[in-house]
Design a protein around this motif. Structure first.
Motif, PDB file in Angstrom:
ATOM      1  N   LYS A 120       0.865  -1.171   0.000  1.00 31.21           N
ATOM      2  CA  LYS A 120       0.000   0.000   0.000  1.00 31.21           C
ATOM      3  C   LYS A 120       0.905   1.225   0.000  1.00 31.21           C
ATOM      4  O   LYS A 120       1.815   1.332   0.827  1.00 31.21           O
ATOM      5  N   THR A 121       0.674   2.112  -0.964  1.00 35.13           N
ATOM      6  CA  THR A 121       1.392   3.378  -0.991  1.00 35.13           C
ATOM      7  C   THR A 121       0.359   4.487  -0.818  1.00 35.13           C
ATOM      8  O   THR A 121      -0.799   4.337  -1.205  1.00 35.13           O
ATOM      9  N   PHE A 122       0.805   5.595  -0.222  1.00 33.88           N
ATOM     10  CA  PHE A 122      -0.124   6.677   0.090  1.00 33.88           C
ATOM     11  C   PHE A 122       0.121   7.938  -0.715  1.00 33.88           C
ATOM     12  O   PHE A 122      -0.717   8.834  -0.722  1.00 33.88           O
ATOM     13  N   THR A 123       1.268   8.011  -1.391  1.00 32.41           N
ATOM     14  CA  THR A 123       1.593   9.183  -2.205  1.00 32.41           C
ATOM     15  C   THR A 123       2.240   8.717  -3.505  1.00 32.41           C
ATOM     16  O   THR A 123       2.766   7.602  -3.586  1.00 32.41           O
ATOM     17  N   PRO A 124       2.258   9.585  -4.516  1.00 28.00           N
ATOM     18  CA  PRO A 124       2.974   9.239  -5.747  1.00 28.00           C
ATOM     19  C   PRO A 124       4.457   8.945  -5.491  1.00 28.00           C
ATOM     20  O   PRO A 124       5.018   8.038  -6.103  1.00 28.00           O
ATOM     21  N   ASP A 125       5.077   9.682  -4.579  1.00 32.01           N
ATOM     22  CA  ASP A 125       6.492   9.438  -4.271  1.00 32.01           C
ATOM     23  C   ASP A 125       6.710   8.029  -3.724  1.00 32.01           C
ATOM     24  O   ASP A 125       7.719   7.386  -4.019  1.00 32.01           O
ATOM     25  N   GLU A 126       5.781   7.539  -2.916  1.00 31.87           N
ATOM     26  CA  GLU A 126       5.901   6.191  -2.363  1.00 31.87           C
ATOM     27  C   GLU A 126       5.741   5.141  -3.458  1.00 31.87           C
ATOM     28  O   GLU A 126       6.441   4.123  -3.454  1.00 31.87           O
ATOM     29  N   THR A 127       4.833   5.387  -4.401  1.00 33.20           N
ATOM     30  CA  THR A 127       4.654   4.449  -5.519  1.00 33.20           C
ATOM     31  C   THR A 127       5.931   4.390  -6.351  1.00 33.20           C
ATOM     32  O   THR A 127       6.400   3.309  -6.717  1.00 33.20           O
TER      33      THR A 127
END
Length: 166
Positions: free
Chosen positions: A5-12
């Motif tokens: 699970k990612t919460f921001t585009p940066d995490e993706t």
């Protein structure tokens, strides 16, 4: 099956960068999900992790394939606009699979019969928030099972591994 699970585009993008650390020539990563689900952003992370200039990484929707120079060549396909699997022959699709580079294939689920027996299947779905993504990795074959397990060990605060059995 592994679920992140990612919460921001940066995490993706960061998750793509972590996967890049494990990729080797000949690897194939298939990406599926709705428009705007994060596939190209993930590819940007993979390409950056392999040393490509991220400014060059865009969705090849109209060109079908982009090649990015990196420590391992990156062959980035987008099959969204293709009408049938015969078009894959015209672009030499099979020649790029399992070769000297890494093949990243967006919309791979359109032509499953064209895929080899072994690859890493990654599915993107929207989460609860506007930028939350559920990223499910389904390894197809022992190489990709090992890769998925190694990625799970490298998960950090930038994204979260979620036990799919819970």
């Amino acid at each position: 099956m592994l679920v992140y699970k990612t919460f921001t585009p940066d995490e993706t993008e960061a998750l793509g960068g972590k996967l890049a650390e494990l990729l080797a020539p000949g690897d194939i990563v298939c990406l599926s999900g709705d428009l705007g689900a994060g596939k190209t952003l993930f590819v940007q992370g993979v390409a950056a992790g392999l040393g490509a200039d991220v400014n060059d990484v865009t969705s090849p929707t109209f060109t079908i394939m982009n090649v990015y120079a990196a420590r391992i060549p990156v062959y980035h396909f987008d099959l969204y606009r293709l009408e049938n699997a015969a078009a894959l022959v015209d672009i030499g699709f099979e020649e790029y699979l399992g070769g000297d580079g890494v093949a990243l294939i967006e919309w791979a689920d359109k032509f499953p019969a064209a895929l080899p027996a072994q690859y890493l299947d990654i599915r993107f779905t929207a989460g609860e928030g506007p930028t939350e993504r559920i990223i499910t990795m389904i390894p197809q074959g022992p190489r990709y099972l090992q890769m998925s397990e190694e990625l799970k060990e490298r998960a950090d605060t930038g994204f979260r591994y979620c036990d799919p059995s819970v």
